[in-house]
Design a protein around this motif. Sequence first.
Motif, PDB file in Angstrom:
ATOM      1  N   GLN A 143      37.673  -3.177 -19.684  1.00 20.60           N
ATOM      2  CA  GLN A 143      36.416  -3.015 -18.941  1.00 20.60           C
ATOM      3  C   GLN A 143      35.575  -4.286 -19.016  1.00 20.60           C
ATOM      4  OE1 GLN A 143      34.306   0.588 -20.108  1.00 20.60           O
ATOM      5  NE2 GLN A 143      36.267   1.581 -20.494  1.00 20.60           N
ATOM      6  N   ARG A 144      35.470  -4.846 -20.210  1.00 22.80           N
ATOM      7  CA  ARG A 144      34.656  -6.049 -20.382  1.00 22.80           C
ATOM      8  C   ARG A 144      35.258  -7.228 -19.620  1.00 22.80           C
ATOM      9  NH1 ARG A 144      30.703  -4.723 -19.924  1.00 22.80           N
ATOM     10  NH2 ARG A 144      30.010  -6.852 -20.292  1.00 22.80           N
ATOM     11  N   GLU A 185      23.478  -5.193 -17.206  1.00 24.17           N
ATOM     12  CA  GLU A 185      24.866  -4.826 -17.487  1.00 24.17           C
ATOM     13  C   GLU A 185      25.252  -5.269 -18.902  1.00 24.17           C
ATOM     14  OE1 GLU A 185      28.898  -4.507 -18.107  1.00 24.17           O
ATOM     15  OE2 GLU A 185      27.913  -6.465 -18.097  1.00 24.17           O
ATOM     16  N   GLN A 244      22.629  -8.673 -13.966  1.00 28.19           N
ATOM     17  CA  GLN A 244      23.595  -9.150 -14.955  1.00 28.19           C
ATOM     18  C   GLN A 244      23.116  -8.890 -16.388  1.00 28.19           C
ATOM     19  OE1 GLN A 244      24.385 -13.246 -13.930  1.00 28.19           O
ATOM     20  NE2 GLN A 244      25.489 -12.677 -12.069  1.00 28.19           N
ATOM     21  N   GLN A 274      34.776 -11.000 -12.940  1.00 27.43           N
ATOM     22  CA  GLN A 274      34.142 -10.843 -11.625  1.00 27.43           C
ATOM     23  C   GLN A 274      32.805 -11.579 -11.571  1.00 27.43           C
ATOM     24  OE1 GLN A 274      32.994  -6.866 -10.348  1.00 27.43           O
ATOM     25  NE2 GLN A 274      33.510  -7.422  -8.241  1.00 27.43           N
ATOM     26  N   THR A 275      32.020 -11.470 -12.631  1.00 28.26           N
ATOM     27  CA  THR A 275      30.721 -12.146 -12.649  1.00 28.26           C
ATOM     28  C   THR A 275      30.895 -13.658 -12.620  1.00 28.26           C
ATOM     29  OG1 THR A 275      29.756 -10.276 -13.847  1.00 28.26           O
ATOM     30  CG2 THR A 275      28.522 -12.351 -13.872  1.00 28.26           C
ATOM     31  N   HIS A 321      30.353 -16.494 -19.105  1.00 24.19           N
ATOM     32  CA  HIS A 321      31.173 -15.322 -18.787  1.00 24.19           C
ATOM     33  C   HIS A 321      32.659 -15.635 -18.987  1.00 24.19           C
ATOM     34  CE1 HIS A 321      28.424 -12.185 -17.465  1.00 24.19           C
ATOM     35  NE2 HIS A 321      27.645 -13.161 -17.054  1.00 24.19           N
ATOM     36  N   VAL A 354      34.418  -7.093 -15.901  1.00 21.97           N
ATOM     37  CA  VAL A 354      33.037  -7.492 -15.617  1.00 21.97           C
ATOM     38  C   VAL A 354      32.866  -9.001 -15.740  1.00 21.97           C
ATOM     39  CG1 VAL A 354      30.654  -7.369 -16.478  1.00 21.97           C
ATOM     40  CG2 VAL A 354      32.014  -5.286 -16.255  1.00 21.97           C
ATOM     41  N   HIS A 355      33.345  -9.586 -16.832  1.00 24.61           N
ATOM     42  CA  HIS A 355      33.128 -11.019 -17.054  1.00 24.61           C
ATOM     43  C   HIS A 355      33.870 -11.879 -16.041  1.00 24.61           C
ATOM     44  CE1 HIS A 355      30.639 -10.417 -20.496  1.00 24.61           C
ATOM     45  NE2 HIS A 355      31.566  -9.671 -21.080  1.00 24.61           N
TER      46      HIS A 355
END
Length: 158
Positions: free
Chosen positions: A140-141, A59, A56, A147-148, A112, A144-145
């Motif tokens: 894109q960001r 990334e 994490q 999903q995390t 996140h 990621v945030h």
Amino acid sequence: MTTVNIGISAEHRQAISEGLGKLLADTYTLYLTTHNFHWNVTGPMFNSLHTMFMAQYTELWNAVDPIAERIRSLGHVAPGSYAQFARLTSLPDAPETPPKAVDMIRILATGHEATARTARSLFALVDEASDEPTADLLTQRLSVHEQTAWMLRALLEE
């Protein structure tokens, strides 16, 4: 500085850059917190969390450059000091005393989610300005945030 003429008004470029500065500050703050937790996690989940936190923070580290460079592409200076990040971020600083592993997970999930909200808050402005490259970066960001945050929340379930 040379005049920027990319088809986005100066006012929109300024406002988008300011919003991206907040996203950059959130991302960097979340990076620091995640790296801190990677170093300081203990307990029965040590190995899995230590490894997950490394993925994490790596990334997040790789995300700061594209955000800062988008600000520069819009003709503005990217924030880059601890003082600027502290002023711009919506996230709290990491606790000075490392929390228990489950609290680390909770703090990161919340971070996140907050960073996703910061990114999402820019879409109306970016759409109004027809700033597709920034919209792509934000998409894109967000992916990621979100999903995390989901993966971290899943660890908190009984």
